[in-house]
Design an enzyme around this catalytic site. Structure first.
Site, mmCIF file in Angstrom:
data_model
loop_
_atom_site.group_PDB
_atom_site.id
_atom_site.type_symbol
_atom_site.label_atom_id
_atom_site.label_comp_id
_atom_site.label_asym_id
_atom_site.label_seq_id
_atom_site.Cartn_x
_atom_site.Cartn_y
_atom_site.Cartn_z
ATOM 1 N N ASP A 194 -20.095 74.734 23.994
ATOM 2 C CA ASP A 194 -20.588 74.069 22.787
ATOM 3 C C ASP A 194 -21.456 72.849 23.125
ATOM 4 O O ASP A 194 -22.096 72.272 22.252
ATOM 5 C CB ASP A 194 -19.390 73.649 21.911
ATOM 6 N N ASP B 25 -29.149 72.763 13.479
ATOM 7 C CA ASP B 25 -29.082 72.229 14.843
ATOM 8 C C ASP B 25 -30.444 72.252 15.551
ATOM 9 O O ASP B 25 -30.531 72.018 16.743
ATOM 10 C CB ASP B 25 -28.022 73.008 15.632
ATOM 11 N N LYS C 154 -16.608 77.103 17.518
ATOM 12 C CA LYS C 154 -16.310 76.022 16.577
ATOM 13 C C LYS C 154 -15.294 76.484 15.543
ATOM 14 O O LYS C 154 -15.207 77.681 15.248
ATOM 15 C CB LYS C 154 -17.594 75.606 15.840
ATOM 16 N N ARG D 261 -27.782 69.931 25.516
ATOM 17 C CA ARG D 261 -28.216 69.217 26.723
ATOM 18 C C ARG D 261 -28.710 70.190 27.788
ATOM 19 O O ARG D 261 -29.561 69.835 28.595
ATOM 20 C CB ARG D 261 -27.063 68.328 27.230
ATOM 21 N N GLU E 99 -24.301 72.846 24.405
ATOM 22 C CA GLU E 99 -25.446 73.694 24.765
ATOM 23 C C GLU E 99 -26.773 72.951 24.668
ATOM 24 O O GLU E 99 -27.722 73.275 25.376
ATOM 25 C CB GLU E 99 -25.473 74.927 23.856
ATOM 26 N N ASP F 277 -25.666 77.154 15.919
ATOM 27 C CA ASP F 277 -24.746 76.755 16.985
ATOM 28 C C ASP F 277 -23.319 77.127 16.598
ATOM 29 O O ASP F 277 -22.642 76.388 15.892
ATOM 30 C CB ASP F 277 -24.863 75.238 17.217
HETATM 31 N N1 BES Z 1 -24.822 70.510 17.613
HETATM 32 C C1 BES Z 1 -23.581 69.986 18.065
HETATM 33 C C2 BES Z 1 -23.397 68.518 17.662
HETATM 34 C C3 BES Z 1 -23.167 68.230 16.209
HETATM 35 C C4 BES Z 1 -21.889 68.020 15.734
HETATM 36 C C5 BES Z 1 -24.214 68.094 15.344
HETATM 37 C C6 BES Z 1 -21.690 67.718 14.418
HETATM 38 C C7 BES Z 1 -24.024 67.780 14.024
HETATM 39 C C8 BES Z 1 -22.773 67.588 13.551
HETATM 40 C C9 BES Z 1 -23.502 70.081 19.573
HETATM 41 O O1 BES Z 1 -24.087 71.201 20.121
HETATM 42 C C10 BES Z 1 -22.063 70.110 19.930
HETATM 43 O O2 BES Z 1 -21.413 71.056 19.596
HETATM 44 N N2 BES Z 1 -21.583 69.065 20.617
HETATM 45 C C11 BES Z 1 -20.234 68.958 21.030
HETATM 46 C C12 BES Z 1 -20.224 68.514 22.459
HETATM 47 C C13 BES Z 1 -18.875 68.564 23.133
HETATM 48 C C14 BES Z 1 -18.431 70.004 23.290
HETATM 49 C C15 BES Z 1 -18.952 67.894 24.479
HETATM 50 C C16 BES Z 1 -19.528 67.928 20.143
HETATM 51 O O3 BES Z 1 -20.115 66.903 19.825
HETATM 52 O O4 BES Z 1 -18.397 68.198 19.764
HETATM 53 ZN ZN ZN Z 2 -25.558 72.084 19.065
HETATM 54 MN MN MN Z 3 -22.781 72.815 20.252
#
Ligand code: BES
Ligand code: ZN
Ligand code: MN
Length: 454
Positions: free
Chosen positions: A303, A244, A233, A307, A305, A226
């Protein structure tokens, strides 16, 4: 692997005691000049399976630190208090703490020999065999999560899962890009086509129950890496991105253990496997996409993704697999890590019966979970002015709203959503039976949950 003791000579003997503080350790040499490590389980009146598991793990790690090659657990006092099932707790503590991740170093670690003396316990063989299947499943999940993303592509993850599944008698089906397109899985494909490595929807059917019984669906996020996509990121947040797919690994491990232990229940795992990368024609913020359900989605952050792919996987599970209830599990939000740290996963459910079964399941596994509210006001944070739903919240509450996004695709089925972003991997172990990296979070609890429906 822990084995029943048959009078082998060992370097160290481990005894459990009930003196002093939980996990405190004493070492001594007995009258026969044997090395004894005595570890405290705390007060005998407060003894739990989880304490046995943690104390066992601590003893193994302590002796490993001393370079010990073989050791023997005296399980009798624990069996006396908790019964034969406590042998499973000792096996888990010993083997999960002794786990070594697959690595690419030329020098491999040497194997520690662990034995268990169960005195006269007649059920020991059966309990140990069941425990081993579950432990293997947790370690399989850890291996997948620890595997670097350049090696574990969606295709390679599919290969590893289907191979192991078929060996365990699980039916497999793999849906590729073309078939996904025919099914209308636009949300899955919006993410899945962001990379050169093509996406796969992995479907695994374990049918141990009655043929007429509708399956429980376990849906696991399988993002093999991811980057965040065009909402890229930052470098520091990118280090854990290979993990992920821990939700997918968890549902896979669960199915494997259920099949190996012949639990009489029907469970179908659905794992959308994709990379979230940047391609010339990847989706970008502002896009409106469709989904298998027919609902339209305004993408405001690429990001978010997980859901998107889970929405289509849930629709697939309900419409094509005729799931009676749906459990999804994912490393979904950073917000759950801010809330609960690395010790506890958050969950949401729309069904009180499923909630009770889940609470019972995690009390048996010893994993920690905490329920979050699903009030309708949270759902409205996902309203979009141009589509049926938006993929990010307009007002925070990131973990709840991420869950409720998936909940919008559950068509009234009993549903439970688990966010393991904080518990799927650890930089340093939080619990004694963990090792650095993947934890195998979710496997033991989902196994107990499915077993309770058998
Ligand atoms: N896979 C990430 C969530 C994540 C963050 C997992 C840190 C493990 C450690 C997910 O896909 C993500 O990027 N979520 C974003 C959502 C936001 C853009 C609404 C997040 O949590 O920042
Ligand atoms: Zn993710
Ligand atoms: Mn993500």
């Amino acid at each position: 692997m822990i084995k029943l003791w048959e009078n082998e000579t060992v370097e160290w003997n481990v005894k459990f005691d009930f003196d002093g503080e939980f996990l405190s350790i004493k070492t001594l040499v007995d009258e026969n000049f044997r090395h004894i490590l005595s570890i405290s389980l705390g007060k005998s009146s407060e003894l739990t399976m989880d304490r046995v598991k943690r104390a066992t793990a601590k003893a193994v790690k302590t002796l490993q630190g001393l370079g010990v090659a073989s050791l023997l657990f005296d399980a009798a006092p624990v069996i006396e208090l908790l019964g034969a099932e406590s042998i499973a707790a000792i096996a888990q503590g010993a083997e999960l703490s002794d786990y070594r991740q697959e690595n690419w170093k030329q020098q491999k670690a040497s194997g520690l020999k662990i034995f268990i003396d169960v005195a006269q316990c007649v059920d020991a063989d059966a309990v140990l065999a069941h425990a081993h299947a579950l432990i293997r499943a947790v370690c399989f999940a850890r291996n997948l999560v620890n595997c670097p993303a350049n090696i574990l592509t969606p295709k390679e993850m599919t290969r590893r899962m289907t191979e192991a599944a078929e060996n365990a008698g699980i039916e497999t089906q793999v849906i590729d890009e073309t078939e996904a397109k025919a099914l209308g899985m636009e949300a899955f494909l919006a993410v899945g086509t962001s990379a050169k490595h093509p996406p796969r929807l992995i479907v695994l059917r374990y049918r141990g129950g009655k043929p007429e019984q509708a399956p429980i669906a376990l849906v696991g996020k399988g993002v093999t890496l991811d980057t965040g996509g065009y909402c890229l990121k930052a470098a520091d947040s990118m280090r854990g991105i290979k993990g992920d797919m821990a939700g997918g690994a968890a549902v896979f491990g669960t199915l494997l253990a259920l099949a190996e232990n012949h639990i009489p229940v029907n469970v179908t795992a659905v794992i959308p496997a994709v990379e979230n990368r940047i391609a010339p024609d990847s989706y970008i913020p502002g896009d409106v996409i469709g989904s298998m359900s027919g609902k339209t989605i305004e993408v405001l952050n690429t990001d978010a993704e997980g859901r998107l792919i889970l929405a289509d996987a849930v629709t697939y599970a309900i419409r094509c697999e005729k799931a009676a209830q749906v459990v999804d599990i994912a490393t979904l939000t950073g917000a759950v890590v801010s809330m609960f740290g690395f010790t506890t996963a958050g969950y949401i459910t729309n069904d009180e019966r499923l909630n009770r079964a889940f609470m019972e399941a995690y009390s048996r596994s010893g994993e920690q979970y905490w329920r979050l509210p699903d009030f309708p006001e949270y759902r409205s944070l996902l309203d979009s002015s141009i589509a049926d739903i938006s993929n990010v919240s307009s007002g925070g509450c990131g973990t709840i709203t991420a869950g409720l996004f998936i909940g919008a695709f559950t068509e009234g089925k009993p549903w439970l959503h688990i966010d393991i972003a904080g518990t799927a991997w650890v930089g340093s172990p939080v619990f004694e039976y963990q090792t650095i990296g993947a934890t195998g979070a979710g496997v033991t609890t989902l196994y107990e949950l499915c077993k309770s429906f058998s």
